[in-house]
Scaffold this active site. Sequence first.
Site, PDB file in Angstrom:
ATOM      1  CB  VAL A   5      -0.966  -0.011   1.199  1.00 29.80           C
ATOM      2  CG1 VAL A   5      -1.712   1.313   1.304  1.00 29.80           C
ATOM      3  CG2 VAL A   5      -1.946  -1.176   1.073  1.00 29.80           C
ATOM      4  CG  LEU A  33       3.703   3.981   5.019  1.00 27.12           C
ATOM      5  CD1 LEU A  33       5.001   4.674   5.392  1.00 27.12           C
ATOM      6  CD2 LEU A  33       3.015   3.439   6.261  1.00 27.12           C
ATOM      7  CB  CYS A  40       6.858   0.773   6.321  1.00 23.41           C
ATOM      8  SG  CYS A  40       5.688   0.477   4.982  1.00 23.41           S
ATOM      9  N   GLY A  53       0.333 -12.610  12.466  1.00 25.95           N
ATOM     10  CA  GLY A  53      -0.421 -13.846  12.250  1.00 25.95           C
ATOM     11  C   GLY A  53      -1.364 -14.247  13.362  1.00 25.95           C
TER      12      GLY A  53
END
Length: 301
Positions: free
Chosen positions: A71, A73, A130, A244
Amino acid sequence: MASLNIKINDIEFRNPVLTASGTFGYGLEFADLVPLNRLGGIIVKGTTLEPRQGNDYPRMAETASGMLNCVGLQNKGVDYFCKHIYPLIQSVDSHMIVNVSGSSLDNYVECAARIDALERIPAIELNISCPNVKQGGMAFGVSCEGAASVVRAVRAHYKKTLIVKLSPNVTNIADIARACEAEGADAVSLINTVMGMAIDIEHRCPKLSIGTGGLSGPAVKPIAVRMVWQVAKAVKIPVIGLGGISTAADAIEFLMAGATAIEIGTANFLDPQVTLKVIDGLNEWLDRHGCSSVKDIIGIV
């Protein structure tokens, strides 16, 4: 019922179940499905100093046991957040925490400083990990020196609780956690997504626009549990575990590995009420095993 109360720095949480940035919007998007006051905290989507358009589409791809995303940010910037989003979320009866990212030290510092002025935001989660942006982000989080430089700069201007989100795409995550602790981090959260790739064999090209992306979901959980276990033994500050988690049993693994709190991410897309099920399941497990508090199992492994 067992007590689920936990504490990170000077913040008292009603339970250790938080939502992961980028998977729960600003919380309001889920308000019709989830009583927000039952959550320990909500970490809102990533916020940067300037607006970001994010990466081109396609930027999500399903995998056998999780998902890839790039994506990048996408957000409207911190000023938009302060003016338009903060007034809507400041009355939510849960701890609202802002995930902060940047492409330079100055960007991180200025963004954090503006959020510091918001009374009802008790903490930020500093995203130095990120993998889906071309500048900054993970570049700061892959070395002790880079991580320390961001934490040091932000700590000088941000006075509230500072959580630092760590990357799994490193050689020794415990060393990086120690570097963040030494520069004033109040807690660390881990893990962010694992670098991955998927290829469309019919079109002979990557499934994501920038080629690679961050893998999340059940596939990364064993990696995340291992890293939480290593970091919890390496630092004295609280560790927040994610990666997860989709059941109470998953959350309990992270708590036993040393996490004080956990974040639920990708599972929110599959079941918007997963956070409630984890809270209820955690309470039931503690009662069934004769535990008076969730603190009885934190770090027992």
